[in-house]
Motif scaffolding. Sequence first.
Motif, PDB file in Angstrom:
ATOM      1  N   THR A 199       0.845  -1.189   0.000  1.00  0.00           N
ATOM      2  CA  THR A 199       0.000   0.000   0.000  1.00  0.00           C
ATOM      3  C   THR A 199       0.878   1.235   0.000  1.00  0.00           C
ATOM      4  OG1 THR A 199      -0.141   0.065   2.411  1.00  0.00           O
ATOM      5  CG2 THR A 199      -1.872  -1.143   1.238  1.00  0.00           C
ATOM      6  N   HIS A 256      -3.678   5.611   0.061  1.00  0.00           N
ATOM      7  CA  HIS A 256      -3.998   6.153  -1.256  1.00  0.00           C
ATOM      8  C   HIS A 256      -4.200   5.063  -2.312  1.00  0.00           C
ATOM      9  CE1 HIS A 256      -3.776  10.022  -3.639  1.00  0.00           C
ATOM     10  NE2 HIS A 256      -3.858   9.116  -4.597  1.00  0.00           N
ATOM     11  N   THR A 257      -3.228   4.151  -2.428  1.00  0.00           N
ATOM     12  CA  THR A 257      -3.226   3.180  -3.528  1.00  0.00           C
ATOM     13  C   THR A 257      -2.729   1.823  -3.038  1.00  0.00           C
ATOM     14  OG1 THR A 257      -2.709   4.986  -5.061  1.00  0.00           O
ATOM     15  CG2 THR A 257      -2.399   2.745  -5.886  1.00  0.00           C
ATOM     16  N   VAL A 284      -3.482  -2.347 -10.073  1.00  0.00           N
ATOM     17  CA  VAL A 284      -3.494  -1.094  -9.314  1.00  0.00           C
ATOM     18  C   VAL A 284      -4.918  -0.827  -8.837  1.00  0.00           C
ATOM     19  CG1 VAL A 284      -3.132   1.401  -9.404  1.00  0.00           C
ATOM     20  CG2 VAL A 284      -1.558  -0.119 -10.578  1.00  0.00           C
ATOM     21  N   ASP A 320      -7.220   2.039  -6.461  1.00  0.00           N
ATOM     22  CA  ASP A 320      -7.281   3.266  -5.685  1.00  0.00           C
ATOM     23  C   ASP A 320      -8.074   2.996  -4.415  1.00  0.00           C
ATOM     24  OD1 ASP A 320      -6.906   6.370  -5.770  1.00  0.00           O
ATOM     25  OD2 ASP A 320      -8.970   6.045  -5.139  1.00  0.00           O
ATOM     26  N   SER A 367      -9.053   7.400  -2.398  1.00  0.00           N
ATOM     27  CA  SER A 367      -8.254   8.588  -2.127  1.00  0.00           C
ATOM     28  C   SER A 367      -9.007   9.837  -2.568  1.00  0.00           C
ATOM     29  CB  SER A 367      -6.919   8.513  -2.871  1.00  0.00           C
ATOM     30  OG  SER A 367      -7.127   8.554  -4.272  1.00  0.00           O
ATOM     31  N   THR A 382      -5.998   8.063  -8.201  1.00  0.00           N
ATOM     32  CA  THR A 382      -4.801   7.434  -8.748  1.00  0.00           C
ATOM     33  C   THR A 382      -4.953   7.402 -10.256  1.00  0.00           C
ATOM     34  OG1 THR A 382      -4.609   6.046  -6.774  1.00  0.00           O
ATOM     35  CG2 THR A 382      -3.383   5.354  -8.721  1.00  0.00           C
ATOM     36  N   VAL A 422       2.172   5.136 -13.288  1.00  0.00           N
ATOM     37  CA  VAL A 422       1.144   5.349 -12.270  1.00  0.00           C
ATOM     38  C   VAL A 422       1.427   6.685 -11.587  1.00  0.00           C
ATOM     39  CG1 VAL A 422       0.074   4.442 -10.179  1.00  0.00           C
ATOM     40  CG2 VAL A 422       0.965   2.858 -11.908  1.00  0.00           C
ATOM     41  N   ILE A 457       0.566   9.303  -8.615  1.00  0.00           N
ATOM     42  CA  ILE A 457      -0.018   9.459  -7.276  1.00  0.00           C
ATOM     43  C   ILE A 457       0.471  10.793  -6.730  1.00  0.00           C
ATOM     44  CG2 ILE A 457      -0.193   8.501  -4.957  1.00  0.00           C
ATOM     45  CD1 ILE A 457       0.455   5.766  -6.133  1.00  0.00           C
TER      46      ILE A 457
END
Length: 577
Positions: free
Chosen positions: A25, A45-46, A57, A59, A62, A66, A85, A87
């Motif tokens: 994470t 967050h992700t 992936v 999200d 968040s 993302t 990706v 973020i």
Amino acid sequence: MSFSVILTEKGGPTQRLDFECEEITIGRVDENDICLPKGNISKKHTRIVVKDGKIIVLDLKSTNGTYVNGRKVAGPQVISAADKVYIGDFILNVEPPDLELPQDGAPVDGAPVTEEPTMTPAFPHSAAGKATGPHPRSGAPTPPAPSQAPPPANHGQTLQLVHGRLIEALDLRRLDLDALGSDELWQKAEASVRQIVSRMDQTGELDPHLDREELIEDVLNEALGLGPLETWLADDSVSEIMVNSPTQVYVEREGRLERVEKAFSSAQAVLGVIERIVAPLGRHIDESSPFVDARLPDGSRVNAIIPPLALKGPCITIRKFKRDLLGVDSLIGFGTLTPPMAQFLETCVKVRRNVVISGGTGSGKTTLLNVLAGYIPEIERIVSIEDAAELQLPQDHWIQLESRPANIEGKGQISIRDLVRNALRMRPDRIVVGECRGGEALDMLQAMNTGHDGSLTTLHANSTRDALARLETMVLMSGMELPVRAIREQIASAVNVILQQTRFADGSRKVTAISEVSGMEQDVITMQDIFRFKQEGFDAQGAVVGRFVATGFVPKFYDDLQQRGIPVDMEIFREEG
């Protein structure tokens, strides 16, 4: 299992992080495998899962989302090592181990299943702006077996439950979302929602008294549209919509505020609606830029503000665009002004008096401005300037300009003042500024004093006298080091007539004063009321009772009109006995 994350901060260094696990994470707090202590990163967050040779992936609800290759992640998404990706201010690449796919075809934890469902719904991750529902490992609801059905839930709880299951059912990998038309998108989503509701009916999860069709419509509106706002946007009797929090929505109807029952299922649903509104306009809202002004396709004006500034959750305020233009006859019918007042204002516009409309928020300034601008002769060239385009002028020779906020990098802003200056180079006969708020007031006054007579604008003030003080303050905001007396002389020579528009407690809107600016006496701008509204109390229903009166003062420019042989009606100024 091992894999590597190549992490680069925008404008900063790049580092390689190696992991001996299947998932990690990423977030702002230390309990994450990768801690990114930045304000635009959520606590969690992700999530990145690497299993069976695949990189997924997700999200984790968040605030700022993302992104993969510039497109927002709206569900579990399979990526390759070449995909980027995003973020917050960081860019990630994930390098997986070289493994063959398993033979049993088991799904990755949290990733879409590989079996083709009966109907695969679509969800526009590039337009909807929705965050995914809870990851199965973090408590996502699972449909219970018929023998273990929970007690029926109410409409709001059921809406949230069905909405979550709709998101879980989506498989973004199998659909070319850009190729899907809006109608096809809604049809696929509707088919999926009906299947979910039917299954819940069979398991006893739905209250037998719930309206199924209303539930399906509400879920679709929240997943693909503007949620409960769709109902009030379609209601012509509603003029303004205010979302104070996900569970508290008010509307203005005929000047009165009332709380409505329909609300959002969650704060995330409100955020999704905000992103759906601002994304097509190229604007953004996140923790670093937590408020935004926008406009719906029908012209309705939108303001949105989110946490951390909005403590109760995301807030939305929508001023609905009036499809039908209100004319002066409508204003007279509503009791906003009288025929003699309307006749006087028409004369002011046609003989090129500079007019300022003053009033509070929601008092009807823009509506009155639109009516007055409609009196401008067809042969004249009009340039209008607004923050959010609301004016609807009937003239053909009309250029409509709208200001532009800064982009995500803080660049590209075009202010009202920039547009006023540019308008002076466009050979306008009249300049109409939707609202003066700052330094543009100086440019507007200079335009009024240099051959652009008959210009119109509005500003926020509580009386016609306060409007003069407000103009003086806005000129000082321009940054020009001018003596106060010079500013007042500029105002006195530029502004001819000031109107005061007031919204009363009963929801009615009235022109409570029309005043002429007559000049200067020493250091004071002099003015004289021509018409005013005398309030005499309230009736049994709480409506304002009063009457419009003429003060008996005749404007100076009427004498000039008579001397030039222009017919004018002097009777409208006769004071009542």
